[in-house]
Design a protein around this motif. Structure first.
Motif, mmCIF file in Angstrom:
data_model
loop_
_atom_site.group_PDB
_atom_site.id
_atom_site.type_symbol
_atom_site.label_atom_id
_atom_site.label_comp_id
_atom_site.label_asym_id
_atom_site.label_seq_id
_atom_site.Cartn_x
_atom_site.Cartn_y
_atom_site.Cartn_z
ATOM 1 N N GLU A 34 4.335 -46.221 -21.825
ATOM 2 C CA GLU A 34 4.095 -47.617 -21.476
ATOM 3 C C GLU A 34 3.981 -47.847 -19.970
ATOM 4 N N ASN A 35 4.764 -47.122 -19.192
ATOM 5 C CA ASN A 35 4.800 -47.312 -17.733
ATOM 6 C C ASN A 35 4.590 -45.982 -17.023
ATOM 7 N N HIS A 36 3.480 -45.328 -17.353
ATOM 8 C CA HIS A 36 3.234 -44.013 -16.774
ATOM 9 C C HIS A 36 2.934 -44.133 -15.283
ATOM 10 N N PRO A 37 3.211 -43.067 -14.531
ATOM 11 C CA PRO A 37 2.968 -43.093 -13.086
ATOM 12 C C PRO A 37 1.485 -43.249 -12.771
ATOM 13 N N ASP A 38 1.193 -44.047 -11.744
ATOM 14 C CA ASP A 38 -0.195 -44.203 -11.321
ATOM 15 C C ASP A 38 -0.604 -43.000 -10.466
ATOM 16 N N GLU A 39 -1.848 -42.994 -10.019
ATOM 17 C CA GLU A 39 -2.380 -41.835 -9.300
ATOM 18 C C GLU A 39 -1.608 -41.538 -8.015
ATOM 19 N N ASN A 40 -1.292 -42.568 -7.241
ATOM 20 C CA ASN A 40 -0.542 -42.351 -5.994
ATOM 21 C C ASN A 40 0.843 -41.783 -6.276
ATOM 22 N N THR A 41 1.485 -42.292 -7.321
ATOM 23 C CA THR A 41 2.816 -41.795 -7.689
ATOM 24 C C THR A 41 2.737 -40.335 -8.128
ATOM 25 N N ILE A 42 1.735 -40.005 -8.938
ATOM 26 C CA ILE A 42 1.552 -38.614 -9.380
ATOM 27 C C ILE A 42 1.380 -37.707 -8.161
ATOM 28 N N LYS A 54 -0.893 -28.004 -12.161
ATOM 29 C CA LYS A 54 -1.060 -27.728 -13.599
ATOM 30 C C LYS A 54 0.269 -27.821 -14.356
ATOM 31 N N ARG A 55 1.383 -27.624 -13.661
ATOM 32 C CA ARG A 55 2.704 -27.723 -14.302
ATOM 33 C C ARG A 55 3.013 -29.151 -14.767
ATOM 34 N N PHE A 56 2.272 -30.118 -14.250
ATOM 35 C CA PHE A 56 2.506 -31.513 -14.607
ATOM 36 C C PHE A 56 1.813 -31.927 -15.902
ATOM 37 N N PHE A 57 1.017 -31.035 -16.468
ATOM 38 C CA PHE A 57 0.323 -31.350 -17.716
ATOM 39 C C PHE A 57 1.166 -30.980 -18.921
ATOM 40 N N ASN A 58 1.158 -31.850 -19.911
ATOM 41 C CA ASN A 58 1.849 -31.624 -21.171
ATOM 42 C C ASN A 58 0.952 -30.751 -22.048
ATOM 43 N N THR A 59 1.037 -29.452 -21.831
ATOM 44 C CA THR A 59 0.132 -28.514 -22.496
ATOM 45 C C THR A 59 0.348 -28.413 -24.001
ATOM 46 N N SER A 60 1.476 -28.887 -24.501
ATOM 47 C CA SER A 60 1.711 -28.839 -25.944
ATOM 48 C C SER A 60 1.366 -30.169 -26.615
ATOM 49 N N GLY A 61 0.901 -31.126 -25.829
ATOM 50 C CA GLY A 61 0.590 -32.443 -26.381
ATOM 51 C C GLY A 61 -0.716 -32.490 -27.146
ATOM 52 N N GLN A 62 -0.771 -33.407 -28.090
ATOM 53 C CA GLN A 62 -1.953 -33.572 -28.938
ATOM 54 C C GLN A 62 -3.175 -33.969 -28.104
ATOM 55 N N LEU A 63 -3.006 -34.880 -27.157
ATOM 56 C CA LEU A 63 -4.126 -35.338 -26.337
ATOM 57 C C LEU A 63 -4.685 -34.202 -25.477
ATOM 58 N N GLU A 78 -8.332 -31.087 -7.656
ATOM 59 C CA GLU A 78 -7.030 -31.744 -7.710
ATOM 60 C C GLU A 78 -7.197 -33.245 -7.896
ATOM 61 N N ASP A 79 -8.166 -33.849 -7.215
ATOM 62 C CA ASP A 79 -8.392 -35.285 -7.366
ATOM 63 C C ASP A 79 -8.696 -35.650 -8.812
ATOM 64 N N GLU A 80 -9.496 -34.835 -9.471
ATOM 65 C CA GLU A 80 -9.807 -35.083 -10.881
ATOM 66 C C GLU A 80 -8.546 -34.952 -11.737
ATOM 67 N N MET A 81 -7.732 -33.961 -11.436
ATOM 68 C CA MET A 81 -6.493 -33.777 -12.194
ATOM 69 C C MET A 81 -5.538 -34.943 -11.977
ATOM 70 N N TYR A 82 -5.413 -35.412 -10.747
ATOM 71 C CA TYR A 82 -4.552 -36.573 -10.471
ATOM 72 C C TYR A 82 -5.015 -37.786 -11.276
ATOM 73 N N ARG A 83 -6.322 -38.040 -11.252
ATOM 74 C CA ARG A 83 -6.860 -39.191 -11.986
ATOM 75 C C ARG A 83 -6.601 -39.045 -13.487
ATOM 76 N N LEU A 84 -6.768 -37.840 -13.988
ATOM 77 C CA LEU A 84 -6.545 -37.591 -15.405
ATOM 78 C C LEU A 84 -5.078 -37.810 -15.779
ATOM 79 N N LEU A 85 -4.162 -37.266 -15.013
ATOM 80 C CA LEU A 85 -2.738 -37.455 -15.281
ATOM 81 C C LEU A 85 -2.355 -38.928 -15.230
ATOM 82 N N ALA A 86 -2.950 -39.676 -14.312
ATOM 83 C CA ALA A 86 -2.634 -41.096 -14.168
ATOM 84 C C ALA A 86 -3.251 -41.945 -15.269
ATOM 85 N N SER A 87 -4.238 -41.403 -15.972
ATOM 86 C CA SER A 87 -4.950 -42.173 -16.992
ATOM 87 C C SER A 87 -4.143 -42.366 -18.277
#
Length: 116
Positions: A34-42, A54-63, A78-87
């Protein structure tokens, strides 16, 4: 202040919160869905952690699996990864511990002891 980004249905998050309670460690829970970190926070959390992004990705997650990120991360910037994690918070490894001493994605008792 100790913050823990968690997902209420995650068994590892439940285990981590139980460990915090048993060790009488004060913390605040932040709902990663519900309140996931935004791009700057990530970006800040990643820099504080000193770990590969890459350690910040939930590699076992369904998504993660649905998006076939195991094949895509290697060619992403890295910019693409940050945006993806923040999405979507469900892409972020959890629980995500944030303390004054550092940041650690996932639950590892020894690492958490160092940061708390």
């Amino acid at each position: 202040m100790n913050n823990v980004y968690c997902y209420s249905k995650c068994s590892t998050c439940k285990k981590a919160l139980k460990w915090l309670e048993e060790n009488k460690i004060h913390y605040e829970v932040l709902d990663i869905k519900e309140n996931h970190p935004d791009e700057n926070t990530i970006r800040q959390l990643h820099q504080q952690s000193g770990m590969p992004l890459k350690r910040f990705f939930n590699t076992s997650g369904q998504l993660y699996r649905e998006m076939e990120l195991s094949k895509k991360l290697a060619v992403m910037s890295e910019d693409e990864m940050y945006r993806l994690l923040a999405s979507d918070g469900m892409l972020v490894k959890r629980p995500l511990l944030v303390t004054d001493k550092g940041v650690f994605p996932g639950f590892n008792e020894a690492n958490w002891k160092e940061l708390l």
